[in-house]
Design a protein around this motif. Structure first.
Motif, PDB file in Angstrom:
ATOM      1  N   SER A  22       0.814  -1.215   0.000  1.00  0.00           N
ATOM      2  CA  SER A  22       0.000   0.000   0.000  1.00  0.00           C
ATOM      3  C   SER A  22       0.848   1.266   0.000  1.00  0.00           C
ATOM      4  N   SER A  23       2.156   1.144   0.300  1.00  0.00           N
ATOM      5  CA  SER A  23       3.018   2.323   0.337  1.00  0.00           C
ATOM      6  C   SER A  23       3.358   2.833  -1.064  1.00  0.00           C
ATOM      7  N   TRP A  24       3.129   1.999  -2.102  1.00  0.00           N
ATOM      8  CA  TRP A  24       3.552   2.418  -3.438  1.00  0.00           C
ATOM      9  C   TRP A  24       2.557   2.129  -4.558  1.00  0.00           C
ATOM     10  N   ARG A  25       1.499   1.394  -4.312  1.00  0.00           N
ATOM     11  CA  ARG A  25       0.665   0.923  -5.420  1.00  0.00           C
ATOM     12  C   ARG A  25      -0.194   2.010  -6.059  1.00  0.00           C
ATOM     13  N   GLY A  26      -0.628   3.009  -5.322  1.00  0.00           N
ATOM     14  CA  GLY A  26      -1.420   4.077  -5.925  1.00  0.00           C
ATOM     15  C   GLY A  26      -2.764   3.600  -6.428  1.00  0.00           C
ATOM     16  N   PRO A  27      -3.341   4.297  -7.414  1.00  0.00           N
ATOM     17  CA  PRO A  27      -4.689   3.967  -7.884  1.00  0.00           C
ATOM     18  C   PRO A  27      -4.762   2.684  -8.696  1.00  0.00           C
ATOM     19  N   GLY A  28      -3.610   2.134  -9.063  1.00  0.00           N
ATOM     20  CA  GLY A  28      -3.618   0.934  -9.890  1.00  0.00           C
ATOM     21  C   GLY A  28      -4.299  -0.256  -9.254  1.00  0.00           C
ATOM     22  N   ALA A  29      -4.402  -0.269  -7.926  1.00  0.00           N
ATOM     23  CA  ALA A  29      -5.025  -1.394  -7.245  1.00  0.00           C
ATOM     24  C   ALA A  29      -6.540  -1.272  -7.161  1.00  0.00           C
ATOM     25  N   ASP A  30      -7.088  -0.089  -7.438  1.00  0.00           N
ATOM     26  CA  ASP A  30      -8.523   0.118  -7.262  1.00  0.00           C
ATOM     27  C   ASP A  30      -9.333  -0.510  -8.398  1.00  0.00           C
ATOM     28  N   LEU A  31     -10.485  -1.051  -8.019  1.00  0.00           N
ATOM     29  CA  LEU A  31     -11.384  -1.654  -8.993  1.00  0.00           C
ATOM     30  C   LEU A  31     -12.102  -0.586  -9.806  1.00  0.00           C
ATOM     31  N   VAL A  32     -12.370  -0.919 -11.050  1.00  0.00           N
ATOM     32  CA  VAL A  32     -13.227  -0.099 -11.897  1.00  0.00           C
ATOM     33  C   VAL A  32     -14.364  -0.986 -12.388  1.00  0.00           C
ATOM     34  N   TRP A  33     -15.581  -0.633 -12.018  1.00  0.00           N
ATOM     35  CA  TRP A  33     -16.776  -1.336 -12.484  1.00  0.00           C
ATOM     36  C   TRP A  33     -17.369  -0.574 -13.667  1.00  0.00           C
ATOM     37  N   VAL A  34     -17.863  -1.315 -14.639  1.00  0.00           N
ATOM     38  CA  VAL A  34     -18.508  -0.726 -15.811  1.00  0.00           C
ATOM     39  C   VAL A  34     -19.873  -1.369 -15.997  1.00  0.00           C
ATOM     40  N   MET A  35     -20.908  -0.548 -16.203  1.00  0.00           N
ATOM     41  CA  MET A  35     -22.224  -1.068 -16.555  1.00  0.00           C
ATOM     42  C   MET A  35     -22.657  -0.464 -17.885  1.00  0.00           C
ATOM     43  N   GLY A  87     -19.018  -5.228 -16.244  1.00  0.00           N
ATOM     44  CA  GLY A  87     -17.631  -5.658 -16.372  1.00  0.00           C
ATOM     45  C   GLY A  87     -16.785  -5.037 -15.279  1.00  0.00           C
ATOM     46  N   GLN A  88     -15.540  -5.461 -15.216  1.00  0.00           N
ATOM     47  CA  GLN A  88     -14.657  -4.983 -14.145  1.00  0.00           C
ATOM     48  C   GLN A  88     -13.215  -5.003 -14.610  1.00  0.00           C
ATOM     49  N   THR A  89     -12.407  -4.120 -14.045  1.00  0.00           N
ATOM     50  CA  THR A  89     -10.965  -4.166 -14.243  1.00  0.00           C
ATOM     51  C   THR A  89     -10.309  -3.457 -13.071  1.00  0.00           C
ATOM     52  N   ARG A  90      -9.039  -3.086 -13.226  1.00  0.00           N
ATOM     53  CA  ARG A  90      -8.314  -2.309 -12.222  1.00  0.00           C
ATOM     54  C   ARG A  90      -7.807  -1.018 -12.848  1.00  0.00           C
ATOM     55  N   GLY A  91      -6.991  -0.296 -12.080  1.00  0.00           N
ATOM     56  CA  GLY A  91      -6.406   0.934 -12.581  1.00  0.00           C
ATOM     57  C   GLY A  91      -7.060   2.178 -12.063  1.00  0.00           C
ATOM     58  N   GLY A  92      -8.127   2.013 -11.254  1.00  0.00           N
ATOM     59  CA  GLY A  92      -8.747   3.150 -10.602  1.00  0.00           C
ATOM     60  C   GLY A  92      -9.120   4.284 -11.549  1.00  0.00           C
ATOM     61  N   ARG A  93      -8.880   5.512 -11.083  1.00  0.00           N
ATOM     62  CA  ARG A  93      -9.286   6.690 -11.837  1.00  0.00           C
ATOM     63  C   ARG A  93      -8.589   6.800 -13.185  1.00  0.00           C
ATOM     64  N   VAL A  94      -7.409   6.194 -13.289  1.00  0.00           N
ATOM     65  CA  VAL A  94      -6.665   6.263 -14.556  1.00  0.00           C
ATOM     66  C   VAL A  94      -7.427   5.511 -15.641  1.00  0.00           C
ATOM     67  N   THR A  95      -7.796   4.260 -15.349  1.00  0.00           N
ATOM     68  CA  THR A  95      -8.543   3.464 -16.320  1.00  0.00           C
ATOM     69  C   THR A  95      -9.940   4.033 -16.530  1.00  0.00           C
ATOM     70  N   GLU A  96     -10.554   4.499 -15.441  1.00  0.00           N
ATOM     71  CA  GLU A  96     -11.894   5.073 -15.568  1.00  0.00           C
ATOM     72  C   GLU A  96     -11.893   6.237 -16.548  1.00  0.00           C
ATOM     73  N   ALA A  97     -10.862   7.074 -16.513  1.00  0.00           N
ATOM     74  CA  ALA A  97     -10.799   8.211 -17.425  1.00  0.00           C
ATOM     75  C   ALA A  97     -10.760   7.756 -18.877  1.00  0.00           C
ATOM     76  N   LEU A  98     -10.014   6.703 -19.168  1.00  0.00           N
ATOM     77  CA  LEU A  98      -9.965   6.176 -20.528  1.00  0.00           C
ATOM     78  C   LEU A  98     -11.359   5.738 -20.977  1.00  0.00           C
ATOM     79  N   ILE A  99     -12.077   5.066 -20.088  1.00  0.00           N
ATOM     80  CA  ILE A  99     -13.401   4.554 -20.444  1.00  0.00           C
ATOM     81  C   ILE A  99     -14.405   5.692 -20.624  1.00  0.00           C
ATOM     82  N   THR A 100     -14.441   6.607 -19.655  1.00  0.00           N
ATOM     83  CA  THR A 100     -15.479   7.644 -19.691  1.00  0.00           C
ATOM     84  C   THR A 100     -15.198   8.733 -20.712  1.00  0.00           C
ATOM     85  N   GLU A 101     -13.922   9.066 -20.911  1.00  0.00           N
ATOM     86  CA  GLU A 101     -13.581  10.170 -21.793  1.00  0.00           C
ATOM     87  C   GLU A 101     -13.350   9.757 -23.244  1.00  0.00           C
ATOM     88  N   HIS A 102     -13.194   8.459 -23.481  1.00  0.00           N
ATOM     89  CA  HIS A 102     -12.899   8.026 -24.848  1.00  0.00           C
ATOM     90  C   HIS A 102     -13.761   6.839 -25.276  1.00  0.00           C
TER      91      HIS A 102
END
Length: 370
Positions: free
Chosen positions: A41-54, A66-81
């Motif tokens: 937890s000292s270094w993983r950052g948002p990459g460990a967070d789940l991203v749910w998609v409906m 559906g589901q993946t990881r990457g937190g806000r980083v991956t979520e931005a790819l999905i929502t913005e593109h």
């Protein structure tokens, strides 16, 4: 029949911030840095967070999750593109939808966040298609309703004492993470061996042992560990992710050095090409592709088929917590294993796919409003 996509929603949730996965000492590539050695937890950052998609359609009863990881980083790819490429299109054309997403994401990177974002959307489309057909996903894939062979992943040997006897006896093996890597020399190696000696004392004779190294060892260190474990007759079945994810020659060399102990890996293979490289180079005995990272169900299904032809066991990463993976395993041949993560929603019996339409997830349980 068509199902036009009307919306793509996302939710981000912590995965393991307070669980043993992030709070105890586990050997990782960051182990060389003392300030990051004790807790992921000292270094993983948002990459460990789940991203749910409906993904919803013009029929309120036809949607998919559906589901993946990457937190806000991956979520931005999905929502913005990616979302803008999906809305208004036919959700049942899974191959076309997925191919469009994958090609559109190429400018960002070949793999990594791109593969994870596409995977989340593709898994939602498969769930949606099975709901539209009013059948569980494993039926849509040609699978059967049966308990799956499995193994257990525990934080440490002490957790074994709390397991249901039937669950333990039915397991192919029990896996524990290793705490130390090459940076800690002979002392760390000895403590790793002590850990599996303790585990061995708590297991039935027929249940083997696996160890997870999170890409933090090297060929020499892994060889010494395997040789000493074999001399002690500890029932070591496999070493998981001992090397960096695409060190193909290193994996192949290690396989030859430590047989009959097996080499497992592939959870960090992002995309079909990565997985095929591992199989074609004979780098692995056990392929652990993650359906939420590798690009989705179709990619994982192809890798499972190639693995079967190569005599490689298909054991998807964290499949006990990924309903899409359980449905896929139910549609594969006999040389498969589901992973049950003890202490994170572990079942009291052998895992099996849900028999309700889709993969069995309720949007309300996840926080989506309908």
């Amino acid at each position: 029949m068509t199902a036009l996509i009307t919306s793509v929603e996302t939710l981000v949730a912590p995965f393991s911030t307070s669980a043993w996965l992030d709070q105890q000492r586990i050997s990782t590539p960051m182990g060389w840095f003392p300030r990051h050695a004790d807790r992921r937890s000292s270094w993983r950052g948002p990459g460990a967070d789940l991203v749910w998609v409906m993904i919803s359609t013009d029929d309120p009863a036809v949607f998919g999750i559906g589901q993946t990881r990457g937190g806000r980083v991956t979520e931005a790819l999905i929502t913005e593109h990616l979302r803008h490429l999906l809305v208004g299109q036919d959700a049942l054309e899974i191959t076309w939808r997925t191919e469009e997403l994958a090609r559109a994401a190429m400018p960002y990177a070949d793999g990594g966040v791109s593969a994870m974002g596409v995977a989340a959307c593709e898994l939602a489309l498969w769930d949606l298609s099975a709901r539209a057909a009013e059948m569980p996903l494993f039926r849509l894939l040609g699978g059967r309703d049966a308990a799956l062979p499995y193994y257990l992943t525990c934080a440490d040997p002490d957790m074994v004492s709390d397991l249901d006897d039937e669950l333990l006896v039915g397991a192919a093996l029990v896996k524990v993470p290793m705490a130390y890597g090459p940076a800690y020399g002979r002392t760390g190696l000895r403590q790793n061996l002590d850990r599996i000696e303790t585990l061995r004392s708590k297991l039935p004779d027929h249940v083997e042992i696996g160890v997870d190294c999170f890409m933090s060892w090297n060929v020499g260190y892994a060889t010494r560990f395997a040789v000493q474990a074999e001399r002690a007759d500890l029932g070591l079945a496999w070493i998981e992710e001992p090397l960096p994810r695409l060190d193909l020659s290193g994996h192949a060399e290690l396989r030859q050095r430590i047989a009959p102990v097996r080499v497992a890996g592939g959870e960090h293979a992002f995309g079909l090409a990565d997985g095929l490289r591992l199989l074609e180079s004979r780098a692995l005995d056990v392929l652990q592709a993650d359906v939420t990272w590798c690009g989705g169900l179709a990619t994982a299904r192809t890798l499972a088929a190639v693995a079967s032809q190569a005599g490689v066991v298909f054991a998807p990463h964290l499949s006990g917590a990924h309903p899409w993976a359980l449905h896929l395993l139910a549609a594969c041949g006999p040389e498969v294993l589901a992973e049950v993560l003890v202490g994170v929603g572990a079942p009291a019996a052998a895992p099996r796919p849900d028999t309700s339409p889709g993969v069995g997830l309720d949007p309300a349980d996840l926080g989506f409003r309908q």
